[in-house]
Scaffold this motif. Sequence first.
Motif, PDB file in Angstrom:
ATOM      1  N   HIS A   1      -6.974   4.596   5.807  1.00  0.00           N
ATOM      2  CA  HIS A   1      -5.757   3.797   5.709  1.00  0.00           C
ATOM      3  C   HIS A   1      -4.733   4.497   4.811  1.00  0.00           C
ATOM      4  O   HIS A   1      -3.540   4.528   5.122  1.00  0.00           O
ATOM      5  N   ALA A   2      -5.195   5.043   3.690  1.00  0.00           N
ATOM      6  CA  ALA A   2      -4.285   5.751   2.787  1.00  0.00           C
ATOM      7  C   ALA A   2      -3.655   6.946   3.497  1.00  0.00           C
ATOM      8  O   ALA A   2      -2.442   7.189   3.390  1.00  0.00           O
TER       9      ALA A   2
ATOM     10  N   PRO B   1      -3.094  -1.678   7.127  1.00  0.00           N
ATOM     11  CA  PRO B   1      -3.270  -1.852   5.685  1.00  0.00           C
ATOM     12  C   PRO B   1      -1.995  -2.452   5.102  1.00  0.00           C
ATOM     13  O   PRO B   1      -0.900  -1.974   5.359  1.00  0.00           O
TER      14      PRO B   1
ATOM     15  N   ALA C   1      -8.187  -3.937  -1.806  1.00  0.00           N
ATOM     16  CA  ALA C   1      -7.198  -4.277  -0.775  1.00  0.00           C
ATOM     17  C   ALA C   1      -7.141  -5.794  -0.638  1.00  0.00           C
ATOM     18  O   ALA C   1      -8.167  -6.444  -0.423  1.00  0.00           O
TER      19      ALA C   1
ATOM     20  N   PRO D   1     -11.020  -0.480  -0.272  1.00  0.00           N
ATOM     21  CA  PRO D   1     -10.000   0.530   0.017  1.00  0.00           C
ATOM     22  C   PRO D   1     -10.533   1.576   0.992  1.00  0.00           C
ATOM     23  O   PRO D   1     -11.596   2.158   0.773  1.00  0.00           O
TER      24      PRO D   1
ATOM     25  N   TYR E   1      -6.345   5.628  -3.229  1.00  0.00           N
ATOM     26  CA  TYR E   1      -7.296   4.595  -2.813  1.00  0.00           C
ATOM     27  C   TYR E   1      -8.677   4.928  -3.391  1.00  0.00           C
ATOM     28  O   TYR E   1      -9.179   6.033  -3.202  1.00  0.00           O
TER      29      TYR E   1
ATOM     30  N   GLY F   1      -2.523  -3.097  -7.143  1.00  0.00           N
ATOM     31  CA  GLY F   1      -2.065  -1.825  -7.695  1.00  0.00           C
ATOM     32  C   GLY F   1      -2.102  -1.879  -9.211  1.00  0.00           C
ATOM     33  O   GLY F   1      -1.580  -2.819  -9.821  1.00  0.00           O
TER      34      GLY F   1
ATOM     35  N   VAL G   1      -5.463   2.127  -6.435  1.00  0.00           N
ATOM     36  CA  VAL G   1      -5.781   0.957  -5.620  1.00  0.00           C
ATOM     37  C   VAL G   1      -7.299   0.787  -5.580  1.00  0.00           C
ATOM     38  O   VAL G   1      -7.985   1.479  -4.836  1.00  0.00           O
TER      39      VAL G   1
ATOM     40  N   LYS H   1      -1.147  -5.385   1.725  1.00  0.00           N
ATOM     41  CA  LYS H   1      -1.023  -5.486   0.270  1.00  0.00           C
ATOM     42  C   LYS H   1      -2.325  -5.098  -0.418  1.00  0.00           C
ATOM     43  O   LYS H   1      -3.418  -5.260   0.135  1.00  0.00           O
ATOM     44  N   VAL H   2      -2.172  -4.609  -1.639  1.00  0.00           N
ATOM     45  CA  VAL H   2      -3.307  -4.142  -2.424  1.00  0.00           C
ATOM     46  C   VAL H   2      -3.143  -4.616  -3.864  1.00  0.00           C
ATOM     47  O   VAL H   2      -2.074  -5.080  -4.267  1.00  0.00           O
TER      48      VAL H   2
ATOM     49  N   GLY I   1       0.800  -1.209   0.000  1.00  0.00           N
ATOM     50  CA  GLY I   1       0.000   0.000   0.000  1.00  0.00           C
ATOM     51  C   GLY I   1       0.839   1.267   0.000  1.00  0.00           C
ATOM     52  O   GLY I   1       0.626   2.177  -0.815  1.00  0.00           O
TER      53      GLY I   1
END
Length: 378
Positions: free
Chosen positions: A309-310, A214, A82, A305, A337, A219, A79, A216-217, A60
């Motif tokens: 968190h972002a 948070p 998530a 997302p 996000y 991407g 993103v 891995k996402v 992230g």
Amino acid sequence: MRRLAMGFIPLTDAAVLIAAAERGFSMAEGIEIDLHREVSWANIRDKVNVGLLDGAHMLGPLAIASSLGLGHVRVPLVVPFALNLNGSAITIAKDIYEEMGETGTDLSTALGAAGALGRVVAARRAAGHDPLTFAAVYSFSTHTYLIRHFLKAGGIDPDKDVRLVVIPPPFTAESLRNGLIHGFCVGSPWNSVAVEADVGRIAALGAEIFGWVPEKVLGVHARFVNTEPDLLRRLVRALHAAARWCEDPANHEDLARLLAEPRHLGLPADILRRTLDGRLHTAPGGALRAHPDYLVLNRDNANRPNLDHALWMYSQIVKAGQGEWTADAAREAISVYRPDLFDAAVGPPVPAPRPEPDCVATQFGDVFDPERFLATGE
């Protein structure tokens, strides 16, 4: 049928992407996923940037830093999904952990282990020894921020009292074995690999330091979002279906075998099964360290997302001295996000059965106020 090239690093939290590709979830959406096992997060970033990968299993903070142009050329990433929350741990070299035990401190909690490490670092400094070296998997990663918080909780200045280096996940355990580092923070199963090799001891689970990290996402480059909106919606739906399947404990045995295949992680299925269940050995055959939220793959709206968190990740970038706070940069970090893209694919979020934990240091006392940080940078 559309084909997509998707990159991943060999980690347990690549499970949702691997299951989507290998258990029919992407095919149900008219997508064939070609999985590409990569060595490092820098490779992932660069291949998505130049179009060699359509998307990837990604950190992230990497997505946010790349979009802000921090540490590299600016790469506009998005993103829409998530892949997991939590899933990391801090592992200390066996000999250093034994020194920690000799301090008489309770090592059964993250805070106790941090304090014990602080005493070891202070004693070594007083004796004139070289600073210890600790690794995270990438400069812009929750692993960097977790280990910095852990060190600070033990009274250790991460910028002066120790050395912090970057080592890709698959090389962490071997680097510990070879004495190149004295500890690391990484996602599973590499902590367990070091334990099973009897070269490291798990000192803290990530979920013990922060409540809801948070991680891995999915991407993707911004051009994917702009040119292939329907394809992206189908991809998100496939991942969401795979995440529900991965979260179900009834599927963990099958999932562990799938991840264990040489083309995926190439590691023993029993180790992977324990990481999926959140039950990790702290020493070979020793006590289990368990946490109900050790690795969250779907439940409690984990895949949507979350803008807070972002913003939290951007706050960690600022606190680590990796970038200066500006209101414009904070808003740009949030814009990476995209819960709207997630909602367009799978529908609005269902109320979680329990309140989502905040991104706070649960044992260490740091509280994150998104509104205050957005307004003031504090």
